[in-house]
Design an enzyme around this catalytic site. Structure first.
Site, PDB file in Angstrom:
ATOM      1  N   SER A  29     -17.909  -4.020  30.289  1.00  0.00           N
ATOM      2  CA  SER A  29     -17.512  -3.102  29.219  1.00  0.00           C
ATOM      3  C   SER A  29     -18.278  -3.455  27.950  1.00  0.00           C
ATOM      4  O   SER A  29     -19.503  -3.383  27.937  1.00  0.00           O
ATOM      5  CB  SER A  29     -15.989  -3.159  29.025  1.00  0.00           C
ATOM      6  OG  SER A  29     -15.566  -2.166  28.115  1.00  0.00           O
ATOM      7  N   HIS A  56     -17.980   0.841  31.139  1.00  0.00           N
ATOM      8  CA  HIS A  56     -17.152   1.735  30.323  1.00  0.00           C
ATOM      9  C   HIS A  56     -18.017   2.401  29.260  1.00  0.00           C
ATOM     10  O   HIS A  56     -18.611   1.721  28.411  1.00  0.00           O
ATOM     11  CB  HIS A  56     -16.042   0.939  29.631  1.00  0.00           C
ATOM     12  CG  HIS A  56     -15.009   0.411  30.579  1.00  0.00           C
ATOM     13  ND1 HIS A  56     -14.183  -0.649  30.261  1.00  0.00           N
ATOM     14  CD2 HIS A  56     -14.658   0.791  31.830  1.00  0.00           C
ATOM     15  CE1 HIS A  56     -13.374  -0.878  31.273  1.00  0.00           C
ATOM     16  NE2 HIS A  56     -13.643  -0.035  32.240  1.00  0.00           N
ATOM     17  N   ASP A 149      -9.297  -4.407  32.485  1.00  0.00           N
ATOM     18  CA  ASP A 149      -9.766  -3.681  33.661  1.00  0.00           C
ATOM     19  C   ASP A 149     -10.630  -4.614  34.513  1.00  0.00           C
ATOM     20  O   ASP A 149     -11.493  -5.328  33.993  1.00  0.00           O
ATOM     21  CB  ASP A 149     -10.570  -2.453  33.223  1.00  0.00           C
ATOM     22  CG  ASP A 149     -10.862  -1.497  34.366  1.00  0.00           C
ATOM     23  OD1 ASP A 149     -10.186  -1.590  35.413  1.00  0.00           O
ATOM     24  OD2 ASP A 149     -11.749  -0.644  34.198  1.00  0.00           O
TER      25      ASP A 149
END
Length: 209
Positions: A29, A56, A149
């Site tokens: 991310s 992401h 996540d």
């Protein structure tokens, strides 16, 4: 630290895993473009597994990831398409605003199910589906990021017998994601990015004759 100094948590050297891995899933991310800009160009044309990546990115605009990375990589780089067969030695990026999963075949599958950890694509969704299909033939990597996540997904890969790799939190641009993954359980390799690249190269090499 050089390649000969790297050991897994069970005391195995990376080359012990050669030829076992059919696919690699990677989640990243915040700080991800920089991390991938270091990692992906190091993979040789002979890298054998498919590499499936969730980064992401904002859902409201087209992804430029293929444009960014294709010129820098020896491997073919593409945006994942629904129902596409998974090809060895290919890098697949999850498209914005779609979950990327692995289905029987193996094939790729895209979904617009609800976001997970406020993210679509979700690292957990990819890792859990890939663990189900590949089992012990899967390797999973968690790099820098600012949410949790991937923690549950990495645990699923570990439970299925796959190889797990995590960027050492203290070396990550954002340590939250790797730290959350490690809080769920140990990983086979916890290393700075440069050493993770060495391990990944060994995992992707052909078996010794």
């Amino acid at each position: 630290m050089n390649g000969t100094d790297i050991l897994s948590s069970s005391g195995l050297r990376p080359e012990a895993f050669r030829g076992r891995v059919s696919a690699v899933v990677l989640g990243v991310s915040a700080g991800g473009v920089e991390a991938l800009s270091f990692l992906l160009p190091l993979l040789p044309r002979t890298f054998r597994p498919a590499l499936l990546i969730v980064l992401h990115i904002p859902p409201e605009r087209p992804s430029l990831l293929v444009d960014i990375f294709a010129p820098r990589c020896a491997l073919p780089v593409r945006e994942a398409q629904d129902k596409e067969p998974v090809k060895p030695g290919t890098v697949y990026f999850a498209p914005p605003d779609y979950h990327l999963m692995v289905d029987t075949g193996p094939t790729l599958s895209l979904s617009v199910d609800e976001p997970v950890h406020y993210s679509r694509p979700s690292i957990d969704v990819l890792f859990e589906s890939a663990a189900y299909i590949y089992g012990a033939r899967l390797a999973a990597i968690i790099l820098t990021g600012a949410n949790e996540d991937g923690a549950r997904g990495l645990a699923a890969v570990r439970a299925a017998g796959g190889v797990t790799l995590v960027q050492s939190p203290e070396t990550a641009h954002m340590p939250v994601m790797p730290a959350a993954a490690l809080a769920q359980g140990p990983a086979d390799f916890v290393l700075p990015l440069a050493q993770l690249a060495q391990v990944l190269g060994e995992l992707g090499a052909a078996s010794k004759a």
